[in-house]
Design an enzyme around this catalytic site. Structure first.
Site, short mmCIF file in Angstrom:
data_model
loop_
_atom_site.label_atom_id
_atom_site.label_comp_id
_atom_site.label_asym_id
_atom_site.label_seq_id
_atom_site.Cartn_x
_atom_site.Cartn_y
_atom_site.Cartn_z
N ASP A 192 48.24 6.30 -28.66
CA ASP A 192 49.23 6.07 -29.70
C ASP A 192 50.29 5.16 -29.04
O ASP A 192 50.29 4.97 -27.82
CB ASP A 192 49.84 7.39 -30.20
CG ASP A 192 50.57 7.20 -31.53
OD1 ASP A 192 50.93 6.05 -31.86
OD2 ASP A 192 50.78 8.21 -32.25
C1 BGC Z 1 52.28 6.45 -34.83
C2 BGC Z 1 50.89 5.91 -35.09
C3 BGC Z 1 50.98 4.46 -35.43
C4 BGC Z 1 51.65 3.73 -34.28
C5 BGC Z 1 51.78 2.25 -34.48
C6 BGC Z 1 53.04 5.62 -33.83
O1 BGC Z 1 54.38 5.98 -33.81
O2 BGC Z 1 52.20 7.78 -34.37
O3 BGC Z 1 50.27 6.64 -36.10
O4 BGC Z 1 49.71 3.95 -35.69
O5 BGC Z 1 52.96 4.25 -34.13
O6 BGC Z 1 52.73 1.96 -35.44
#
Ligand code: BGC
Length: 722
Positions: free
Chosen positions: A257
């Site tokens: 993530d």
């Molecule tokens: C989220 C993800 C997301 C990523 C990119 C993170 O904060 O948990 O689900 O895809 O950011 O934006």
């Protein structure tokens, strides 16, 4: 240089034009390409070079990789090096109702259509990976991200996930199923250590991910922020190696993530391939950048480990035809067809929770005036929720839709009713504090409008100050004094319909008992207003079913009842074990407000002749349950037939019921269909922590044919032999 680049691209394209993309061919090509790379070039593929891109290798014809959020639309373009939007004018997209609404349709075909649309739009925007679907289990009603996820039930999640990913990936875009694993709360999501028993892991939290990888062939998986059993998910050997690679045979990319990497060597060994979003300004300083090169140079890691990761990246690139641009999906965006799928998704998600004296559907020919009340009658929601927010081409609000469809024949008396008092703070739920004041002036105005109207519709609920990534809700009540508003308006006009716009469970008992009609319309995406007005006025019918249990109060729900949400000292132990969602309510005999799988219709159905094809089954058998469903009312409708299993005697505790199959059946008035639902005997197994495997303990099982977890029509006794 340019000529050489073109030559290599043509060479790669040529190989793929004459060779079918068999694994053998792909693997051979991957090896050949890797042999030509330097160590820095290889490592360059393993980390972001900006917020949502990774570098390509021009001299080898490897393009950069473009990733984009999110599950219910393609997110607008961000700047490469900061979190601001790039301000493009051609990056609006179709916006679907988010995850819980998708699950409420219980319609796999519609889910597939969403996958195709998202794939086409992602390709049009030249994206290679679309980050989603988010499939964490709805464990607590308060999780901020429930709206983005799907359900409390692993079977429903698995079915939807497979349909979505398979369809999306036919468009040459990789899905990234997230967040692996245990990101079931937003509070302390970047520090919490989640402890889940092996049985609960296998029966509840893992099935969606397993199905995504093994049944749908998900090409990428996103590791969650949290720790799992003491180790960060992105460097957790059990998750990254044992489960993903060894058990699920995952050959795609395991990515972090955004900003979820914590180490170089440990993460590399544990199976992580790609580091994204790390909050160090110089991309060379990221864990999978210079530190990885140094680890190899200094002999702490083998270069073959780097090669394995590069191979995973290239494999996904090959599978999504990045080296075969001629035959790659070109995509399309914002077409009428896409908008129609968004509309259907919003219509079919709508759940009718209560409809006394058939107040709905409204007969607009007989009405002269309608009071439309509530902030959610005019609020647009697509742009909220954080990473899943969508810059949509348009979003129709309920008031707009009503005005456009009936404004010339009906007097529409609008009143705001309540004011949004919350605000959005990234990383903190303090914007939810002090948002319960009752604005009597607004209520008086609403009451006046309701009094002079034939019916009143209150568009109530939440917004993305509550349903959002990054923090959880602090309670599950309706904020902004809405309960008082609903009470007063209902007194003023007994024909009051309450429509809830929200993505996760709310405490609604006092309202549910008071109002004659209650409808749950979710965040409905770009076509929200059209969908809800068409359902309320009978052009369409409601056919959604709740994908989660609606509790009377939050403290009924398992994680809260046992005091383990959101955890203590940055640890949370899932003591409720396998008793998540309706498994808990059923087994503990707790009466919820509305059960899992619940939803009414404008018509009525009869279920008859429910039968199994045999009475005794062997382990290898598949059980077929048939049932005749008839629309016994005067209008068209759809019923979701649900099949739950229970085991009468077992050496371990089993939930009273577990969902094993479902089918949505559309029927005209008077029409009947006989449907069959299939369950393998092996699907009746539980996960044994003694033997570390799935076991079907021979004996009696009951298969319940139902229309919600609490509404069972027939219970069929069968025997499973060893
Ligand atoms: C989220 C993800 C997301 C990523 C990119 C993170 O904060 O948990 O689900 O895809 O950011 O934006």
């Amino acid at each position: 240089m340019k000529i050489k680049f073109i030559a290599i691209v043509s060479f790669l394209a040529f190989c793929f034009a004459i060779h079918p993309q068999t694994d053998v061919q792909t693997e051979k090509r991957i090896k050949e390409v890797i042999k030509k790379m330097t160590l820095p070039e290889k490592v360059g593929l393993l980390h972001g070079n900006s917020k949502f891109y990774t570098s390509g290798i021009a001299r080898l014809g490897i393009p950069e990789w473009a990733l984009s959020d999110g599950p219910h639309g393609v997110r607008a373009e961000m700047n490469r090096n900061n979190w601001k939007y790039a301000g493009w004018t051609n990056d609006s997209s179709t916006c679907f109702p988010p995850g819980t609404a998708m699950a409420a349709t219980w319609n796999l075909d519609l889910t597939r259509q969403r996958g195709y649309v998202l794939g086409e739009e992602a390709r049009f925007r030249k994206k290679d990976v679309l980050l989603g679907p988010g499939i964490n289990i709805i464990r607590s009603p308060l999780c901020g991200r429930n709206f983005e996820y799907m359900s409390e039930d692993p079977f429903l999640i698995s079915q939807l996930t497979v349909a979505y990913i398979k369809a999306l990936q036919t468009k040459d875009v990789a899905a990234s199923v997230k967040h692996f694993l245990g990101n079931n709360q937003e509070e302390n999501r970047t520090s919490i250590d989640v402890n889940i028993s092996e049985r609960a892991l296998r029966e509840i939290y893992l099935p969606g991910f397993k199905a995504a990888v093994m049944d749908a062939g998900a090409l990428t998986v996103m590791g969650a922020y949290n720790k799992f059993r003491g180790e960060w998910c992105t460097e957790n050997n059990y998750l990254g190696r044992t489960l993903l690679r060894d058990e699920f045979h995952f050959k795609g990319v395991y990515m972090t993530d955004w900003n979820a990497a914590h180490s170089t060597e440990k993460a590399a060994l544990a199976g992580l391939d790609l580091e994204m979003g790390t909050s160090k300004d110089d991309y060379n300083d990221w864990y999978f950048a210079n530190p990885l090169i140094n680890a190899v140079k200094e002999g702490r890691l083998k270069e073959s480990l780097v090669d394995e990761k590069v191979a995973n990246i290239l494999r996904v690139m090959f599978k999504t035809k990045m080296f075969n641009t001629k035959s790659r999906e070109k995509g399309s965006i914002n077409t009428k067809e896409h908008q129609q799928v968004a509309y259907r998704s919003a219509v079919e998600a709508i759940v009718l929770l209560k409809n006394e004296k058939e107040l709905l559907p409204l007969n607009t020919n007989e009405l002269k005036s309608i009071a439309v009340i509530g902030d959610n009658a005019t609020r647009k929601h697509c742009g909220g929720g954080l990473s899943s927010e969508i810059k949509t081409l348009y979003e129709i609000t309920p008031l707009q839709a009503l005005t456009q469809k009936f404004g010339s024949n009906l007097k529409i008396n609008f009143a705001q009713g309540y004011k949004k008092q919350s605000s959005f703070f990234e990383d903190s739920n303090k914007g939810q504090l002090n948002t319960d004041s009752v604005d009597w002036k607004l209520i008086d105005e609403a009451v006046a409008q309701a009094k002079k109207s034939d019916v009143a519709i209150i568009f109530a609920g939440l917004n993305h100050d509550f349903d959002t990534e990054s923090f959880d809700r602090i309670h599950a009540r309706l904020p902004y004094g809405q309960a008082q508003l609903i009470q007063e308006v209902t007194k003023a006009n007994p024909k009051t319909i309450v429509v809830i716009i929200a993505g996760s469970p709310l405490e609604l008992s006092s309202i549910a008992y008071r109002v004659p009609a209650l409808v749950w319309a979710w965040y409905g995406g770009m076509e929200a207003g059209n969908a809800v007005i068409d359902v309320l006025t009978g052009k369409e019918f409601p056919s959604g079913k709740l994908p989660f249990t609606m509790p009377v109060s939050v403290d009924q729900s398992p994680a809260h009842a046992l005091g383990n949400f959101p955890g203590r000292d940055l640890k949370t132990n899932y003591e409720e074990n396998i008793l998540v969602g309706y498994r808990w309510y059923d087994t503990k005999n707790i009466q919820s407000l509305f059960p899992f799988g619940y939803g009414l219709s404008y018509t009525t159905f009869s279920l008859t002749n429910a039968l199994t094809d045999k009475k005794d089954y062997e382990k290898k058998d598949q059980i077929t349950v048939t049932v005749t469903v008839k629309n016994t009312g005067k209008r068209a409708g759809a019923e979701v037939i649900q099949l739950y299993s229970s085991q009468t005697k077992c050496s371990v505790l089993r939930p009273t019921k577990e969902l094993k199959a479902f089918q949505k059946v559309f029927l005209q008035a008077g029409e009947e269909k006989t449907i069959s639902l299939k369950v393998s005997v092996t699907d009746l197994a539980f996960y044994s922590e003694k033997t570390n495997c799935w076991i079907v303990e021979p004996g009696e099982f009951v298969l319940h044919v139902a229309t919600s977890a609490n509404n069972i029509h027939s219970s069929l006794l069968i025997t499973a032999n060893s």
